[in-house]
Design a protein around this motif. Structure first.
Motif, PDB file in Angstrom:
ATOM      1  N   GLY A 185       0.733  -1.242  -0.323  1.00 42.49           N
ATOM      2  CA  GLY A 185      -0.021  -0.034  -0.120  1.00 42.49           C
ATOM      3  C   GLY A 185       0.876   1.329  -0.095  1.00 42.49           C
ATOM      4  N   MET A 186       2.155   1.106  -0.129  1.00 43.33           N
ATOM      5  CA  MET A 186       3.071   2.378  -0.251  1.00 43.33           C
ATOM      6  C   MET A 186       3.632   2.555  -1.630  1.00 43.33           C
ATOM      7  SD  MET A 186       4.930   1.781   3.404  1.00 43.33           S
ATOM      8  CE  MET A 186       6.389   2.398   3.050  1.00 43.33           C
ATOM      9  N   GLU A 187       3.972   3.699  -1.901  1.00 40.19           N
ATOM     10  CA  GLU A 187       4.468   3.822  -3.105  1.00 40.19           C
ATOM     11  C   GLU A 187       5.459   4.923  -2.995  1.00 40.19           C
ATOM     12  OE1 GLU A 187       2.448   3.896  -7.249  1.00 40.19           O
ATOM     13  OE2 GLU A 187       2.805   5.875  -6.900  1.00 40.19           O
ATOM     14  N   ILE A 188       6.681   4.857  -3.830  1.00 40.58           N
ATOM     15  CA  ILE A 188       7.881   5.801  -3.694  1.00 40.58           C
ATOM     16  C   ILE A 188       8.295   6.014  -4.993  1.00 40.58           C
ATOM     17  CG2 ILE A 188       8.647   4.983  -1.261  1.00 40.58           C
ATOM     18  CD1 ILE A 188      11.006   3.516  -2.940  1.00 40.58           C
ATOM     19  N   THR A 189       8.799   7.188  -5.361  1.00 41.63           N
ATOM     20  CA  THR A 189       9.354   7.433  -6.806  1.00 41.63           C
ATOM     21  C   THR A 189      10.746   8.020  -6.447  1.00 41.63           C
ATOM     22  OG1 THR A 189       7.000   8.215  -7.561  1.00 41.63           O
ATOM     23  CG2 THR A 189       9.000   9.169  -8.629  1.00 41.63           C
ATOM     24  N   TYR A 190      11.760   7.637  -7.132  1.00 45.37           N
ATOM     25  CA  TYR A 190      13.006   8.280  -7.184  1.00 45.37           C
ATOM     26  C   TYR A 190      13.738   8.274  -8.534  1.00 45.37           C
ATOM     27  CZ  TYR A 190      14.006   3.057  -7.294  1.00 45.37           C
ATOM     28  OH  TYR A 190      14.061   1.836  -7.416  1.00 45.37           O
TER      29      TYR A 190
END
Length: 110
Positions: free
Chosen positions: A20-25
């Motif tokens: 349920g978590m999203e990260i962008t890098y």
């Protein structure tokens, strides 16, 4: 890609999610053929959800093809719960390596 690449450099935006978590890098990749490595570092000119990231892909020829050794250090900026740590170091790694293998197998032969 978020910026045009060159023969030896790429700039890639990644979005990853799980639990349920999203990260962008944003990573900058550089091929160093004399050393048989590809290095990536977090592009600090972009706003990323990671505090820091650096990795090195070591490419080693072998009788069976090319061996890959990957060393990476990532600072998420927060403590990572144990369940997510286990996922990152087990099934997420297997999925990552399976994806690399599939891409290498489908790459045009020179």
């Amino acid at each position: 890609p978020y910026r045009p690449g060159t023969e030896s450099e790429r700039w890639i935006r990644w979005t990853a999610g799980s639990f349920g978590m999203e990260i962008t890098y944003y990573n900058h990749y550089e091929l160093l053929p004399d050393e048989s490595v590809i290095v990536h570092e977090l592009d600090l000119s972009q706003q990323s959800d990671l505090r820091a990231s650096r990795g090195v892909y070591h490419l080693v020829p072998s009788a069976r093809g090319t061996l890959l050794d990957y060393d990476v250090e990532t600072d998420f900026g927060v403590a990572i719960p144990g369940a997510i740590q286990r996922w990152l170091t087990s099934s997420a790694v297997r999925d990552f390596l399976a994806d690399i293998s599939a891409r290498a197998s489908s790459a045009p032969k020179e």
